[in-house]
Design a protein around this motif. Sequence first.
Motif, PDB file in Angstrom:
ATOM      1  N   ASP A  15      19.998  36.174  42.534  1.00 28.26           N
ATOM      2  CA  ASP A  15      21.137  35.236  42.420  1.00 28.26           C
ATOM      3  C   ASP A  15      22.333  35.965  41.802  1.00 28.26           C
ATOM      4  OD1 ASP A  15      22.819  33.137  42.292  1.00 28.26           O
ATOM      5  OD2 ASP A  15      21.618  31.961  40.858  1.00 28.26           O
ATOM      6  N   SER A  17      25.460  35.000  42.053  1.00 31.28           N
ATOM      7  CA  SER A  17      26.563  34.062  41.833  1.00 31.28           C
ATOM      8  C   SER A  17      27.045  34.072  40.391  1.00 31.28           C
ATOM      9  CB  SER A  17      26.123  32.643  42.239  1.00 31.28           C
ATOM     10  OG  SER A  17      25.013  32.216  41.465  1.00 31.28           O
ATOM     11  N   LYS A  18      26.090  34.221  39.489  1.00 32.76           N
ATOM     12  CA  LYS A  18      26.525  34.210  38.094  1.00 32.76           C
ATOM     13  C   LYS A  18      27.354  35.457  37.747  1.00 32.76           C
ATOM     14  CE  LYS A  18      22.210  36.196  36.283  1.00 32.76           C
ATOM     15  NZ  LYS A  18      21.110  35.986  35.289  1.00 32.76           N
ATOM     16  N   TYR A  19      27.024  36.598  38.424  1.00 35.49           N
ATOM     17  CA  TYR A  19      27.812  37.805  38.190  1.00 35.49           C
ATOM     18  C   TYR A  19      29.229  37.669  38.770  1.00 35.49           C
ATOM     19  CZ  TYR A  19      23.326  39.856  37.001  1.00 35.49           C
ATOM     20  OH  TYR A  19      22.124  40.100  36.429  1.00 35.49           O
ATOM     21  N   VAL A  20      29.233  37.022  39.948  1.00 36.46           N
ATOM     22  CA  VAL A  20      30.539  36.797  40.572  1.00 36.46           C
ATOM     23  C   VAL A  20      31.390  35.905  39.691  1.00 36.46           C
ATOM     24  CG1 VAL A  20      31.747  35.762  42.544  1.00 36.46           C
ATOM     25  CG2 VAL A  20      29.681  37.150  42.907  1.00 36.46           C
ATOM     26  N   ARG A  21      30.729  34.856  39.170  1.00 39.93           N
ATOM     27  CA  ARG A  21      31.486  33.964  38.288  1.00 39.93           C
ATOM     28  C   ARG A  21      31.997  34.708  37.072  1.00 39.93           C
ATOM     29  NH1 ARG A  21      27.269  30.411  39.653  1.00 39.93           N
ATOM     30  NH2 ARG A  21      26.241  30.808  37.647  1.00 39.93           N
ATOM     31  N   TRP A  22      31.113  35.532  36.490  1.00 40.03           N
ATOM     32  CA  TRP A  22      31.552  36.307  35.303  1.00 40.03           C
ATOM     33  C   TRP A  22      32.675  37.274  35.655  1.00 40.03           C
ATOM     34  CZ3 TRP A  22      31.042  35.572  30.402  1.00 40.03           C
ATOM     35  CH2 TRP A  22      29.982  34.818  29.904  1.00 40.03           C
ATOM     36  N   TRP A  24      34.965  36.995  38.032  1.00 40.32           N
ATOM     37  CA  TRP A  24      36.226  36.274  38.185  1.00 40.32           C
ATOM     38  C   TRP A  24      36.720  35.721  36.844  1.00 40.32           C
ATOM     39  CZ3 TRP A  24      39.343  37.009  41.887  1.00 40.32           C
ATOM     40  CH2 TRP A  24      38.889  37.378  43.159  1.00 40.32           C
ATOM     41  N   MET A  25      35.785  35.329  36.017  1.00 39.83           N
ATOM     42  CA  MET A  25      36.195  34.834  34.691  1.00 39.83           C
ATOM     43  C   MET A  25      36.847  35.952  33.893  1.00 39.83           C
ATOM     44  SD  MET A  25      32.937  32.427  33.675  1.00 39.83           S
ATOM     45  CE  MET A  25      33.463  32.286  31.979  1.00 39.83           C
TER      46      MET A  25
END
Length: 785
Positions: A15, A17-22, A24-25
């Motif tokens: 998964d 997605s959490k890295y992508v979210r981080w 972009w954050m």
Amino acid sequence: MAKKKTTKSKPETLDFSKYVRWFWMVFLGGVLAFVLLFLFASWGFLGEMPDHTKLENPETNLASEIISSDDKTLGKFYFNDNRTPVDFKELPQNIVDALIATEDVRHYEHSGIDGRGTLRAIYKLGSGGGASTISQQLAKNLFTKQVSSNIIERLSQKVREWIIAIRLERQYTKEEIIAQYLNIVDFNNNADGIRSAARIYFGKEPKDLDIKESAMIVGMLKNPTLYNPRPHRNPVGTRNRRNVVLAQMKKYGFITEDVKDSLQKTELDLNYSPESHREGIATYFREYLRGFMKEWTSDKKNRKPDGSKYDLYTDGLKIYTTIDSRMQQYAEDAIEQHMPRLQAEFNNQNTPKRNKTTPFLGLSTSEVDKLLNDHMKRGERWRVLKSQGKSEKEIRASFQKPIEMTVFKWVNGKASEVDTVMKPIDSMRYYKSFFRPGMMSMDPLTGHVKAWVGGMNYKHFQYDMVKQGTRQVGSTFKPFVYATAIDQLQFSPCDSFPRTPITIEANKFGNPEPWTTKNSDGNYSGKQTLKDALASSTNTVTARLINEIGPQPVVEMAKKLGVTSDILPVPAIALGTTEISVYEMVAAYSTFANKGVYNKPVMVTRIEDKNGTVLYQFTPESKDVLSEEVAYVTVNLMEGVTQAGSSGGRLRSKGVDKYNTMYREIMTGYPYELDNPIAGKTGTTQNQSDGWFMGMVPNLVTGVWVGAEDRSVHFRSITYGQGASMALPIWGLYMKACYEDETLDISKDEFEKPSNLTINIDCDVKGEGDLGGNEDPEGVIDFDF
């Protein structure tokens, strides 16, 4: 037995997605932080930011500029910043090309921040060169200060520079940014800004800089302290840095390979011309002007719009003067040509072997000690030591202790400084041995002062002998007596008077005791016309005139002619016992040349602020003193002085002839070759302590005085000590140079004769030669001119 089936498990899906979210954050957070950083900086949270007004009018200290009548800069007034801004159009393309090639090659492409340069600097951690654009460097010089090496503080400053650079780009054109940057930079040695740098290092205006000169100045921008081109500083390093700039110019196509190679082989070729208050041209006039401006700025009528005083040293005033830079230079050159010769002859005649009290004559040892003691107590050294709490005994002892010092000296005919070790008491005696000049030149028709030389070296002799100093004027006062007699009694130059001695009894004219005059040549026989008497400076004839008219009318005449010095109304003033300044004498003589109209001398024509707004405009001050007829007749009398005798011979000499004695070579060997109408008068005072010459042509009146600080320092004989030997050569050299410069348009015409002239001036009597007041013709070598 059947085999047991096995099933393969599916690989577990990662998964991301959490890295992508981080990502972009973090990215958006960084962008937001970056934006907030810029916003906080623009709002002033990271340090004060300039508003629109400050961006439009940056606060920089500007030197006030002294401008000559021929539009040359004579000097400047400043404390720390010798800065005079120039427009972009005044810059040569050479320096623009050198600046862009070296500091910001994409100057015309970015909007204040060079993105490519910034990324390169970040990637290479600054090893590939900085990324500051010209706009950023201007922002740093104008609005931010260098901070510590702390990375946070440095980043804060860099962000503010970026923001200000962008604002500057919006406020100004690219050309204006270049001009502002070059105007703000400190190039060391009082060279603040490009104009001062060009003048100080190369003696030029910026527009006249060539390629290699422009490259050197741009090269200094990297570190002006390190790349200092002066000898004994770092000329080699500066030359190497200049060659780097030339290489950059070739790299970006501003010059060819051949031009680069040839220029890199050349030396710096400095023409170092320091701009300080004690050096340069017209130093004595500039010091007078400082006093004039102090009074002007103190006057409540001369205030800024906000009511505050103008600051002479920081407000960038432009002071337009009447001084002509060419004539000023010729005057200073004439003094530097004559004074070393005069001084050398005096020193030769007053060695310790010949004179135990040298340089003083006629004084005993005790009198010399008293003179030096009085001078000691009036000196700066005494004042400073006294303020430090030193006792008188300690102060006196310090004057007897040898110390290192730099003193003035004529070296090979040039004003120079030499390092030596000397007792302060001996240095006092040393400086008192020097003869000093005072000289002023003025246009009688306008009152405009064209040249002003108060001494030979302002750094070492700061007392101004044009306006500050007053000295006995000798026979140069006699025209005042003659003019008064002509005005009141309608005497003609052709009227004759006995040469016999005359005694004015006690109590007449307030004279406390009988006063008898003598002729220096001992000749009392026959009569002389007034024209002949003034030419030969016959004392008894002048005394008879003042006996006829009285001293008071002569005093009143001198006052009308602009003499402000005190004049005691006694008969002795006829022979020039009064002390008057060169400034007053030139103004008075100018009245004769100006047909009897006195013009108050003018030195400043207007004053402007840094924006060109006129703050002051001079108003001429003139008054009628004499009729045109009386003024012309007086001038005609003085023409007789320069048509015969030693004065006429000297002025019209074509050089050294067969009588090539030491005297002639030093005093009269200058080939003036002046053949035009000249009116003038020499003057020499008692013991040859003062030598004068006043010379006039229709549109220029010049006065010269030469003497030492103390009257006891003088030549032994009239041969060397008369005005015709001490002062007249300076006038002759000056006028010769002025006439050679055809751009000056100095008149060679006759003095204009009044159409209604009734006084007879055609006496058909030859003059016997002007030897000046109290001059002894038997002591003068008789030359066959």
